[in-house]
Design an enzyme around this catalytic site. Structure first.
Site, PDB file in Angstrom:
ATOM      1  CE  LYS A 136      21.632 -20.723  20.321  1.00 31.48           C
ATOM      2  NZ  LYS A 136      21.300 -19.634  21.256  1.00 31.48           N
ATOM      3  CB  SER A 161      25.101 -20.008  22.919  1.00 28.47           C
ATOM      4  OG  SER A 161      24.214 -19.101  22.327  1.00 28.47           O
TER       5      SER A 161
END
Length: 232
Positions: A191, A153
């Protein structure tokens, strides 16, 4: 003489500076000593400055200098952290701290705390007992640990599956930094951090993954990405 709150704040600032190399934010100070407003912190900082314990550099952000270290009582030491006063029985951070005070040259051995999801969050990482050798030039002052990336991701930010990311331990981060985020005290993910008012957005760097937006109180910053290692 210092009041109890003044002594707590001075101790926290002094410990934070020794641990990270820079001073804590007013939000971190507010949480650490259990105040509900920044105005209370401003008053305490002003009092410490007037008494000659600290100096503020007004032209720079997060720039406090401790001129006189706080008196420390003999006996049992109770840690004062960015999350408040803790008893020793309660000190068990989800991602353990690591020691890394690097020399100017050579390599530094830091612990590897398992795998971290760069995709769907996974169960909180645990200490594996493994270590990684990192060039001292890749580290600054403060505490560091390493994590193995699982997932794709963050590939748009150049972070690939199986990379080893080097994390500087810190309880706060700036907008846009890539962070290790602990969600609900159970899940850990890597993230990009975006602050949106009372919410936190954990943003992927791959269009196949959605941005996850959560109330700020559900997210705890465990560190910020500083570099990575890759094997070919």
């Amino acid at each position: 003489m210092l009041t109890r709150k003044q002594h707590q704040l001075l101790t926290f600032i002094d410990d934070y500076l020794h641990r990270t190399g820079f001073s804590p934010s007013f939000d971190e100070m507010k949480v650490a000593i259990g105040l509900h407003s920044k105005s209370g912190i401003h008053r305490l900082v002003t009092a410490l400055e007037e008494r000659g314990f600290i100096r503020r550099h007004h032209q720079r952000a997060r720039a406090l200098e401790v001129l006189k270290s706080p008196p420390r009582p003999a006996g049992k030491i109770v840690p004062l952290t960015p999350h408040g006063l803790q008893s020793r029985e309660n000190v068990s951070p989800p991602v353990p701290t690591a020691s890394a005070k690097p020399p100017l040259t050579g390599s530094v051995e830091i612990p590897v705390y398992g795998r971290i999801a760069a995709g769907v969050p996974i169960e909180a990482v645990k200490d594996t007992g493994e270590t990684a050798m990192v060039p001292a030039s890749m580290l600054g002052r403060g505490q560091y640990y390493a994590l193995i990336v699982a997932g794709d991701s963050m590939e748009g930010a150049g972070i690939m599956d199986a990379d080893t990311v080097i994390i500087q331990e810190t309880p706060s981060a700036e907008n846009g930094q890539i962070v290790v985020a602990l969600i609900d005290g159970e899940e850990v993910t890597l993230k990009r951090l975006r602050k949106r008012g009372p919410s936190i957005a954990l943003e992927a760097a791959n269009p196949r993954y959605e941005t996850r937006i959560l109330p700020a109180e559900r997210v705890t910053i465990q560190g910020v990405l500083t570099s990575l290692l890759r094997k070919y």
